[in-house]
Design a protein around this motif. Structure first.
Motif, PDB file in Angstrom:
ATOM      1  N   LEU A  27       0.817  -1.219   0.000  1.00  0.00           N
ATOM      2  CA  LEU A  27       0.000   0.000   0.000  1.00  0.00           C
ATOM      3  C   LEU A  27       0.852   1.272   0.000  1.00  0.00           C
ATOM      4  N   GLY A  28       2.076   1.179   0.496  1.00  0.00           N
ATOM      5  CA  GLY A  28       2.971   2.336   0.493  1.00  0.00           C
ATOM      6  C   GLY A  28       2.531   3.462   1.410  1.00  0.00           C
ATOM      7  N   LEU A  29       1.886   3.145   2.506  1.00  0.00           N
ATOM      8  CA  LEU A  29       1.415   4.173   3.434  1.00  0.00           C
ATOM      9  C   LEU A  29       2.584   4.755   4.232  1.00  0.00           C
ATOM     10  N   PRO A  30       2.555   6.051   4.508  1.00  0.00           N
ATOM     11  CA  PRO A  30       3.644   6.641   5.286  1.00  0.00           C
ATOM     12  C   PRO A  30       3.605   6.189   6.745  1.00  0.00           C
ATOM     13  N   TYR A  63      -1.099   4.223  10.171  1.00  0.00           N
ATOM     14  CA  TYR A  63      -0.179   5.015   9.362  1.00  0.00           C
ATOM     15  C   TYR A  63      -0.324   6.469   9.773  1.00  0.00           C
ATOM     16  N   PHE A  64       0.539   7.326   9.261  1.00  0.00           N
ATOM     17  CA  PHE A  64       0.503   8.739   9.639  1.00  0.00           C
ATOM     18  C   PHE A  64       0.647   9.588   8.395  1.00  0.00           C
ATOM     19  N   ILE A  92      -7.710  -0.150   9.525  1.00  0.00           N
ATOM     20  CA  ILE A  92      -6.740   0.840   9.051  1.00  0.00           C
ATOM     21  C   ILE A  92      -7.113   2.200   9.617  1.00  0.00           C
ATOM     22  N   ARG A  93      -6.141   2.883  10.221  1.00  0.00           N
ATOM     23  CA  ARG A  93      -6.389   4.200  10.804  1.00  0.00           C
ATOM     24  C   ARG A  93      -5.209   5.134  10.548  1.00  0.00           C
ATOM     25  N   ASN A  94      -5.555   6.362  10.160  1.00  0.00           N
ATOM     26  CA  ASN A  94      -4.565   7.428  10.014  1.00  0.00           C
ATOM     27  C   ASN A  94      -4.407   8.094  11.379  1.00  0.00           C
ATOM     28  N   GLU A  95      -3.296   7.872  12.011  1.00  0.00           N
ATOM     29  CA  GLU A  95      -3.068   8.395  13.362  1.00  0.00           C
ATOM     30  C   GLU A  95      -2.954   9.918  13.399  1.00  0.00           C
ATOM     31  N   VAL A 108     -11.900  11.705  26.842  1.00  0.00           N
ATOM     32  CA  VAL A 108     -10.736  12.528  27.206  1.00  0.00           C
ATOM     33  C   VAL A 108     -10.131  13.087  25.931  1.00  0.00           C
ATOM     34  N   PRO A 109      -9.607  14.316  25.995  1.00  0.00           N
ATOM     35  CA  PRO A 109      -8.991  14.883  24.793  1.00  0.00           C
ATOM     36  C   PRO A 109      -7.672  14.198  24.459  1.00  0.00           C
ATOM     37  N   CYS A 110      -7.364  14.192  23.197  1.00  0.00           N
ATOM     38  CA  CYS A 110      -6.116  13.607  22.702  1.00  0.00           C
ATOM     39  C   CYS A 110      -5.369  14.685  21.929  1.00  0.00           C
ATOM     40  N   PRO A 111      -4.181  15.056  22.383  1.00  0.00           N
ATOM     41  CA  PRO A 111      -3.418  16.023  21.591  1.00  0.00           C
ATOM     42  C   PRO A 111      -3.049  15.407  20.243  1.00  0.00           C
ATOM     43  N   PRO A 112      -2.888  16.212  19.209  1.00  0.00           N
ATOM     44  CA  PRO A 112      -2.509  15.654  17.907  1.00  0.00           C
ATOM     45  C   PRO A 112      -1.194  14.873  18.002  1.00  0.00           C
ATOM     46  N   TYR A 113      -1.182  13.712  17.388  1.00  0.00           N
ATOM     47  CA  TYR A 113       0.044  12.920  17.339  1.00  0.00           C
ATOM     48  C   TYR A 113       0.997  13.528  16.312  1.00  0.00           C
ATOM     49  N   THR A 114       2.269  13.255  16.491  1.00  0.00           N
ATOM     50  CA  THR A 114       3.290  13.747  15.571  1.00  0.00           C
ATOM     51  C   THR A 114       3.843  12.643  14.682  1.00  0.00           C
ATOM     52  N   SER A 115       3.483  11.400  14.986  1.00  0.00           N
ATOM     53  CA  SER A 115       3.965  10.245  14.223  1.00  0.00           C
ATOM     54  C   SER A 115       3.160   9.020  14.641  1.00  0.00           C
ATOM     55  N   THR A 116       3.323   7.954  13.905  1.00  0.00           N
ATOM     56  CA  THR A 116       2.687   6.697  14.302  1.00  0.00           C
ATOM     57  C   THR A 116       3.288   6.194  15.604  1.00  0.00           C
TER      58      THR A 116
END
Length: 190
Positions: A27-30, A63-64, A92-95, A108-116
């Motif tokens: 799939l070549g997902l980042p 993936y991210f 499949i989820r885009n983190e 609960v709130p989740c701060p934005p992730y910076t990577s998988t």
């Protein structure tokens, strides 16, 4: 055997897992990883002498991709994945998008992730903070808490994001399939 080589050896025996790895690589997902339950539960099955696919509800493929945070972009990847994986249940989820829906689902709130890897760090149990992928035939393993708990059937809470209720629900389900697990209490609960 609780090292990366042992992990890769055990995962390589799960034919369904290896099929998902091959499909995911295509799939070549980042920043993709197969992660959480499908990884650690394959090990639990190996350690307890069960069939390697026993009790695995789905295969988490994270993936991210922060380039497009819209649902349509993630849904397009999910649809392609459904064609690639067929009857195998792959979630499949885009983190990069998790912060947009996490609070509504978990309270609960989740701060934005910076990577998988950053997303894997926040799983409810440190034991599940493991991700693997293949890159041109080479394994990449991310296991910030090591692999000893995975191979020793110890579930350790990780109270960095998920609430205690998520940990309790997950461990309850796991104990139904793997009663040999040692579940450590949530901090402050003895």
């Amino acid at each position: 055997m609780s090292d990366v080589r042992g992990l890769v050896d055990v995962l390589g025996r799960n034919e369904v897992f290896m099929g998902v790895v091959a499909g995911a690589e295509g799939l070549g997902l980042p920043q993709w990883y197969l992660t959480a339950g499908c990884v650690v539960q394959t090990v639990w099955n190996h350690v307890t002498g069960r069939p390697l696919t026993y009790g695995i509800k789905d295969y988490d493929l994270f993936y991210f991709d922060a380039a497009d945070l819209g649902w349509a972009a993630e849904d397009a990847v999910i649809r392609v994945g459904a064609e690639v994986f067929g009857a195998v249940p792959v979630e499949i989820r885009n983190e990069a998008r998790v912060h947009l829906w996490y609070e509504e689902r978990f309270g609960v709130p989740c701060p934005p992730y910076t990577s998988t890897e950053n997303a894997i760090d926040s799983f409810a149990a440190t034991t599940c903070c493991v991700g693997v992928r293949a890159e041109r035939g080479q394994w990449r393993v991310y296991a910030p808490h090591g692999l000893d708990d995975v191979f020793n059937l110890v579930i350790r809470p990780n109270p960095v994001l998920a609430p205690e209720s998520v940990y309790a629900a997950k461990t309850k389900r796991w104990l139904e399939f793997w009663p040999e697990l040692t579940v450590l209490p949530w901090p402050g609960k003895d």
